[in-house]
Scaffold this motif. Sequence first.
Motif, mmCIF file in Angstrom:
data_model
loop_
_atom_site.group_PDB
_atom_site.id
_atom_site.type_symbol
_atom_site.label_atom_id
_atom_site.label_comp_id
_atom_site.label_asym_id
_atom_site.label_seq_id
_atom_site.Cartn_x
_atom_site.Cartn_y
_atom_site.Cartn_z
ATOM 1 N N ASN A 268 16.828 127.851 50.461
ATOM 2 C CA ASN A 268 16.113 126.816 51.214
ATOM 3 C C ASN A 268 16.681 126.577 52.611
ATOM 4 O O ASN A 268 16.323 125.590 53.246
ATOM 5 C CB ASN A 268 16.153 125.496 50.432
ATOM 6 C CG ASN A 268 15.401 125.610 49.130
ATOM 7 O OD1 ASN A 268 14.181 125.631 49.116
ATOM 8 N ND2 ASN A 268 16.132 125.722 48.037
ATOM 9 N N ASP B 47 16.166 127.680 55.515
ATOM 10 C CA ASP B 47 15.325 127.709 56.706
ATOM 11 C C ASP B 47 13.928 127.148 56.417
ATOM 12 O O ASP B 47 12.933 127.660 56.904
ATOM 13 C CB ASP B 47 15.230 129.141 57.238
ATOM 14 C CG ASP B 47 15.038 129.213 58.737
ATOM 15 O OD1 ASP B 47 15.126 128.166 59.398
ATOM 16 O OD2 ASP B 47 14.796 130.313 59.247
ATOM 17 N N LEU B 48 13.863 126.069 55.640
ATOM 18 C CA LEU B 48 12.574 125.467 55.310
ATOM 19 C C LEU B 48 11.884 124.865 56.524
ATOM 20 O O LEU B 48 10.669 124.746 56.569
ATOM 21 C CB LEU B 48 12.752 124.378 54.248
ATOM 22 C CG LEU B 48 13.020 124.865 52.837
ATOM 23 C CD1 LEU B 48 13.210 123.673 51.909
ATOM 24 C CD2 LEU B 48 11.892 125.754 52.334
ATOM 25 N N TYR B 49 12.670 124.447 57.481
ATOM 26 C CA TYR B 49 12.133 123.823 58.687
ATOM 27 C C TYR B 49 12.576 124.625 59.904
ATOM 28 O O TYR B 49 13.436 124.196 60.669
ATOM 29 C CB TYR B 49 12.600 122.368 58.790
ATOM 30 C CG TYR B 49 12.279 121.589 57.548
ATOM 31 C CD1 TYR B 49 10.985 121.146 57.310
ATOM 32 C CD2 TYR B 49 13.254 121.324 56.592
ATOM 33 C CE1 TYR B 49 10.668 120.449 56.155
ATOM 34 C CE2 TYR B 49 12.950 120.619 55.440
ATOM 35 C CZ TYR B 49 11.649 120.184 55.223
ATOM 36 O OH TYR B 49 11.333 119.517 54.080
ATOM 37 N N GLU C 44 13.141 126.215 63.441
ATOM 38 C CA GLU C 44 13.048 125.613 64.767
ATOM 39 C C GLU C 44 12.010 126.331 65.610
ATOM 40 O O GLU C 44 11.702 127.499 65.356
ATOM 41 C CB GLU C 44 14.412 125.674 65.452
ATOM 42 C CG GLU C 44 14.887 127.124 65.662
ATOM 43 C CD GLU C 44 16.347 127.195 66.046
ATOM 44 O OE1 GLU C 44 16.700 126.668 67.100
ATOM 45 O OE2 GLU C 44 17.098 127.792 65.278
#
Length: 165
Positions: free
Chosen positions: A154, A156-158, A160
């Motif tokens: 998890n 790199d769920l958000y 950039e």
Amino acid sequence: MSGREKEDLSGITLLGNQGTVYPSEYSPGILESFENKHPNRDYFVKFNCPEFTSLCPMTGQPDFAAIYISYIPDQRMVESKSLKLYMFSFRNHGDFHEDCINIMMNDLIDLMSPRYIEVWGKFTPRGGISIDPYCNWGQPGTKYETMAEHRLMNHDLYPENINNR
């Protein structure tokens, strides 16, 4: 008792030393650690190193990155000046981005045996591509090993928004 006692810092030689010598080659032996005063508590320590440089092993060209190191200490913690000098020691070191990040994590595990650690490199683009290697580790057989598995899946769920860094 407040503050650190002298014996707690007996292994620290770089902090406060005015005769600092910057290493010209990769130097894992420069890393120093000190006693964690709060080993009964889980907490994160995070280092942001926005001016990391190393060399491409194929071309010798410089690579630039922001390196993020987060760890949950156990008995020992890394001393920040030694970490700064250690990071500087990669300046003339030729390795791929992924190798640099894994080498850093392995050296920090060897130094302080943290409960959990993660290292994330966000390299500036070369040839139109940026490379962002992430690695982590949790003490085997503990909740930290499970945590490492979860955070890896998890991490790199958000993602950039990248605008040429």
